[in-house]
Design an enzyme around this catalytic site. Sequence first.
Site, short mmCIF file in Angstrom:
data_model
loop_
_atom_site.label_atom_id
_atom_site.label_comp_id
_atom_site.label_asym_id
_atom_site.label_seq_id
_atom_site.Cartn_x
_atom_site.Cartn_y
_atom_site.Cartn_z
N ARG A 25 1.00 -1.32 -0.12
CA ARG A 25 -0.11 0.16 0.28
C ARG A 25 0.64 0.80 0.08
NH1 ARG A 25 -5.85 -0.55 1.66
NH2 ARG A 25 -6.04 -2.24 1.32
N ARG A 29 -3.43 7.05 0.60
CA ARG A 29 -4.04 7.99 1.64
C ARG A 29 -3.45 8.84 2.42
NH1 ARG A 29 -8.08 4.56 3.81
NH2 ARG A 29 -6.34 2.97 3.69
N ARG A 38 -7.63 12.07 -5.72
CA ARG A 38 -8.72 11.43 -4.91
C ARG A 38 -10.36 11.80 -4.87
NH1 ARG A 38 -11.78 8.56 -3.82
NH2 ARG A 38 -11.97 6.63 -2.20
N ASP A 74 -6.71 -2.81 -7.13
CA ASP A 74 -6.83 -3.24 -5.37
C ASP A 74 -7.29 -4.84 -5.59
OD1 ASP A 74 -8.18 -2.83 -2.87
OD2 ASP A 74 -9.81 -4.03 -3.85
N TYR A 149 -15.14 -11.55 1.38
CA TYR A 149 -15.83 -10.45 1.05
C TYR A 149 -17.02 -11.07 0.19
CZ TYR A 149 -11.93 -7.25 2.16
OH TYR A 149 -11.15 -7.15 3.22
O1 LIG Z 1 -9.99 4.97 -1.10
C1 LIG Z 1 -9.54 4.65 -0.89
O2 LIG Z 1 -8.79 5.30 -1.79
C2 LIG Z 1 -8.00 3.75 -0.13
C3 LIG Z 1 -8.68 2.96 0.33
C4 LIG Z 1 -7.98 2.36 -0.40
C5 LIG Z 1 -8.33 0.54 -0.74
N1 LIG Z 1 -7.75 -0.31 -1.58
C6 LIG Z 1 -6.64 0.36 -2.21
C7 LIG Z 1 -6.93 1.76 -0.93
C8 LIG Z 1 -5.43 2.39 -1.43
C9 LIG Z 1 -4.59 2.93 0.16
O3 LIG Z 1 -4.69 1.82 1.30
O4 LIG Z 1 -4.91 4.38 0.84
C10 LIG Z 1 -5.34 0.31 -2.17
C11 LIG Z 1 -4.84 -1.11 -2.60
N2 LIG Z 1 -5.60 -2.76 -2.46
C12 LIG Z 1 -4.62 -3.32 -1.93
C13 LIG Z 1 -3.19 -2.69 -2.71
C14 LIG Z 1 -2.03 -3.99 -2.66
C15 LIG Z 1 -1.42 -3.78 -1.23
O5 LIG Z 1 -1.52 -3.84 0.10
O6 LIG Z 1 0.00 -3.21 -1.42
C16 LIG Z 1 -3.32 -1.20 -2.25
C17 LIG Z 1 -2.23 -0.43 -3.04
C18 LIG Z 1 -1.15 -0.88 -4.31
C19 LIG Z 1 -0.37 0.35 -4.55
O7 LIG Z 1 0.43 0.39 -3.25
O8 LIG Z 1 -0.19 0.69 -5.70
C20 LIG Z 1 -4.86 -4.72 -2.33
C21 LIG Z 1 -5.87 -4.52 -1.14
N3 LIG Z 1 -7.29 -4.49 -0.64
C22 LIG Z 1 -7.95 -4.86 0.05
C23 LIG Z 1 -7.27 -6.08 0.53
C24 LIG Z 1 -7.74 -7.06 1.65
C25 LIG Z 1 -7.40 -6.09 3.50
O9 LIG Z 1 -6.95 -5.54 3.37
O10 LIG Z 1 -8.65 -6.24 3.22
C26 LIG Z 1 -6.17 -5.75 -0.09
C27 LIG Z 1 -4.89 -6.46 0.61
C28 LIG Z 1 -3.21 -5.66 1.13
C29 LIG Z 1 -3.60 -5.32 2.36
O11 LIG Z 1 -3.84 -7.31 3.15
O12 LIG Z 1 -3.81 -4.93 2.95
C30 LIG Z 1 -9.50 -4.50 0.43
C31 LIG Z 1 -9.66 -3.23 0.62
N4 LIG Z 1 -9.28 -2.46 -0.60
C32 LIG Z 1 -10.11 -1.32 0.08
C33 LIG Z 1 -10.29 -1.45 1.75
C34 LIG Z 1 -10.11 0.24 2.46
C35 LIG Z 1 -9.19 0.01 3.49
C36 LIG Z 1 -9.32 1.44 4.68
O13 LIG Z 1 -10.69 2.09 4.01
O14 LIG Z 1 -8.74 0.98 5.45
C37 LIG Z 1 -9.74 -2.78 1.97
C38 LIG Z 1 -10.92 -3.12 3.63
C39 LIG Z 1 -9.68 -3.32 3.90
O15 LIG Z 1 -8.01 -2.54 4.30
O16 LIG Z 1 -9.32 -3.44 5.35
C40 LIG Z 1 -9.69 0.32 -0.21
#
Ligand SMILES: O=C(O)CCc1c2[nH]c(c1CC(=O)O)Cc1[nH]c(c(CC(=O)O)c1CCC(=O)O)Cc1[nH]c(c(CC(=O)O)c1CCC(=O)O)Cc1[nH]c(c(CCC(=O)O)c1CC(=O)O)C2
Length: 344
Positions: A25, A29, A38, A74, A149
């Site tokens: 990640r 954000r 965003r 994602d 999910y």
């Molecule tokens: O909505 C947004 O713009 C921001 C949230 C965001 C999401 N995916 C994101 C981002 C960018 C960031 O982390 O800031 C962007 C995102 N999602 C993911 C990645 C790959 C990585 O982790 O490097 C990335 C970043 C990739 C990168 O760095 O270029 C993959 C992802 N999405 C997801 C998961 C599984 C999980 O974490 O539950 C996972 C596996 C990675 C992990 O375990 O951290 C599912 C997901 N996607 C998302 C969320 C909500 C995150 C929150 O609100 O805290 C959730 C649920 C969660 O994290 O609990 C949305």
Amino acid sequence: MLKNDRFLRACRRQVVDRTPVWFMRQAGRYQPEYRQIREKYTLMEICEHPDVCAEVTLLPVRQLGVDAAILFSDIMTPLRGMGLKVDIVENVGPVFEEPIVREEQVSALPPFDAEEAVPYVLETIRILVRELDVPLIGFAGAPFTLASYMVEGRPTRDYRKVKTFMYSEPRVWGQLMEKLAAMVARYLVQQVEAGCQAVQVFDSWVGNLTRADYETYVRPYMYPIIEAVRATGAPVIHFGVNTGHLLASMADLRPDVMGVDWRTDLDEAWRIIGPDFAVQGNLDPVAVFAPPEVLEAKVTDVLRRAGRRPGHIFNLGHGVMPQMSVSALQRVVELVHAYEVREV
Ligand SMILES: O=C(O)CCc1c2[nH]c(c1CC(=O)O)Cc1[nH]c(c(CC(=O)O)c1CCC(=O)O)Cc1[nH]c(c(CC(=O)O)c1CCC(=O)O)Cc1[nH]c(c(CCC(=O)O)c1CC(=O)O)C2
């Protein structure tokens, strides 16, 4: 030819001049520039605009000086591309309009082809590999985490619905896991064919299962995924959270690199899985908020536990958190790159 291949060398347990480091990640954000983008695009719209998605992916590589890029996407991106109604809800996460509860819904899941479902992801990869001096990591969520999910309908703490489904409907569970495994395998191979030099399979939530349930209900569907990626020659990283009790079982899949969260010391994790694997991790993400001298001690502890053995990729034990600062992550990169490992 990549200017900086230390990440790929470490994936293959080859000697490096410095420990490679990147962050899960690393785009997101915590970056003011990401938050600005965003304001104009949702997360999925960023993914659907290759030029914007490439810019988001490149930003942390330039700002932090990390040794690998990870495609901004994602784990929900391919499911949405297949036509499933899923949205990323602010401060919640992935939410499905129709959680999977019936066999007909599983049967209705269509076969997956990234060229049809998510052509913009492949286009983003093609742009990035022209721009990058470091390797690009593609990724997908693993079947159990995706199913969690899809069956729960949203993030969960107790996994009651998905585990009840798994225990009560083993035949339909098998159909769902087979379809998701086929999608994940194809999606990862197509990301490599488009130019990704490595991939990571995120089974973020599999740590919620006992070892016996993991080996019964999950691992059988993982083998074809790892084998499909291995056939491409690209290294595959396999990562889950809270998986200290599953590392030996997960090692049977023979990924090139095992991702480790912060709860298991890196040297202990490497002892459990044995010397035929590279390891990735495993700083406690919250250590990034610690006073500088505490952060430095914890980064050094991870590096010391790797014992200068070829095959360590430094990462956090889970993803970058929105409250983190660019400067703190830059400091972690500096500390890792300053640590003496054997000269090439
Ligand atoms: O909505 C947004 O713009 C921001 C949230 C965001 C999401 N995916 C994101 C981002 C960018 C960031 O982390 O800031 C962007 C995102 N999602 C993911 C990645 C790959 C990585 O982790 O490097 C990335 C970043 C990739 C990168 O760095 O270029 C993959 C992802 N999405 C997801 C998961 C599984 C999980 O974490 O539950 C996972 C596996 C990675 C992990 O375990 O951290 C599912 C997901 N996607 C998302 C969320 C909500 C995150 C929150 O609100 O805290 C959730 C649920 C969660 O994290 O609990 C949305």
